[in-house]
Design a protein around this motif. Structure first.
Motif: not given
Length: 289
Positions: A39, A41, A93, A96, A262-264, A268
């Motif tokens: 991941a 991010t 992720y 983070d 889930a910004d990866y 997203y």
């Protein structure tokens, strides 16, 4: 992203095995199109002014690996958040997310809840993770490991009276279950966690079964376009919570898919993710965490 042809190649050749595999996949309650990745991010939170890193907790069957983050300089005991992984484990992720929570003043801890069954980072596709790891993880083991993590937090400056939990996808379902398991939990936030399914020896109950037994209010955050969690399950959960007189709530983002935080991933959705994160902060604050 996995194409239909690529996903079909993951299926066993035997018809009954194929049906069983597809049932297992559907039961996981997540988007099939998502492959496990390392991941990277969109949001990258530095560990500046934080104490962050790995550790382990003695539990039945071995040493439970964890990642934690907390403010480096903090007066008094810290509100604590258990962070429960997606099916892909504790990768960047999830780490983070722990740092994001630490920046808000929390002690955030993400235990690696599959450590006895295997490392999802070593597997090449979703099918392999489900078949060789996820399908073998007992709920009772997960709940016990989270109990051990909550106890470990006390030695890291955590406040036993201000304990919360949040989880994503696979961890969203666990968030509901743990909120009915631990009477010390003050609040939970479940991100697109599966709500219903066939009971099994390893997963005997699902959130719909325990809606009336929650020790703490849970905020459920769901996507209206989630292909793994049908809206009729969300509506059924809302009805069960209302019948139980629960203070829990469910928010649905009509245009969001599964894993919108889930910004990866391609799933997203910035607007829904940011709104959900604000709601999480408000929810924890309003419920004393």
């Amino acid at each position: 992203m996995t194409t239909t042809k690529e996903f079909d190649s993951l299926l066993p050749s035997n018809c009954s095995d194929r049906r069983s595999f597809i049932t297992t996949v559907a039961a996981a309650g997540f988007a099939l199109a998502v492959q496990p990745v390392q991941a990277q991010t969109v949001i990258s939170t530095s560990s500046d002014k934080l104490e962050a890193g790995g550790g382990s907790i003695p539990v039945e069957g071995g040493a439970l690996p964890i990642y934690y983050a907390r403010p480096a300089q903090a007066a008094g005991r810290l509100p604590t958040v258990l962070v429960v992984q997606e099916i892909f484990g504790v990768h960047e992720y999830i780490r983070d997310v722990c740092r994001r929570l630490a920046k808000l003043g929390y002690l955030a801890i993400a235990p690696e809840l599959y450590f006895r069954q295997g490392d999802p980072a070593r597997l090449e596709n979703v099918g392999a993770i489900l078949e060789t790891i996820v399908s073998k993880v007992p709920d009772a083991q997960v709940l016990a490991d989270l109990d051990a993590t909550a106890a470990w937090a006390l030695g890291k400056g955590g406040d036993a009276g201000r304990l919360a939990i949040t989880g994503f996808c696979w961890g969203g379902r666990i968030t509901w279950l743990y909120s009915a398991h631990n009477p010390k939990i003050k609040a939970g936030v479940a991100w697109y966690g599966k709500l219903d399914g066939a009971p099994s020896a390893l997963t005997p109950r699902h959130p719909l079964d325990i809606a009336g037994s929650l020790h703490a209010p849970v905020l459920g955050l769901y996507g209206g376009q989630d292909q793994g969690i049908p809206m009729h399950d969300v509506e059924a959960m809302q009805a069960e919570l209302k019948k139980a007189g629960s203070k829990s709530e469910i928010v649905v983002y009509p245009d969001a898919p599964h894993a919108f935080h889930a910004d990866y991933r391609p799933s997203y959705r910035k607007e829904a993710a940011e709104d959900g994160w604000k709601r999480l902060q408000t929810w924890f604050r309003e419920h004393g965490v």
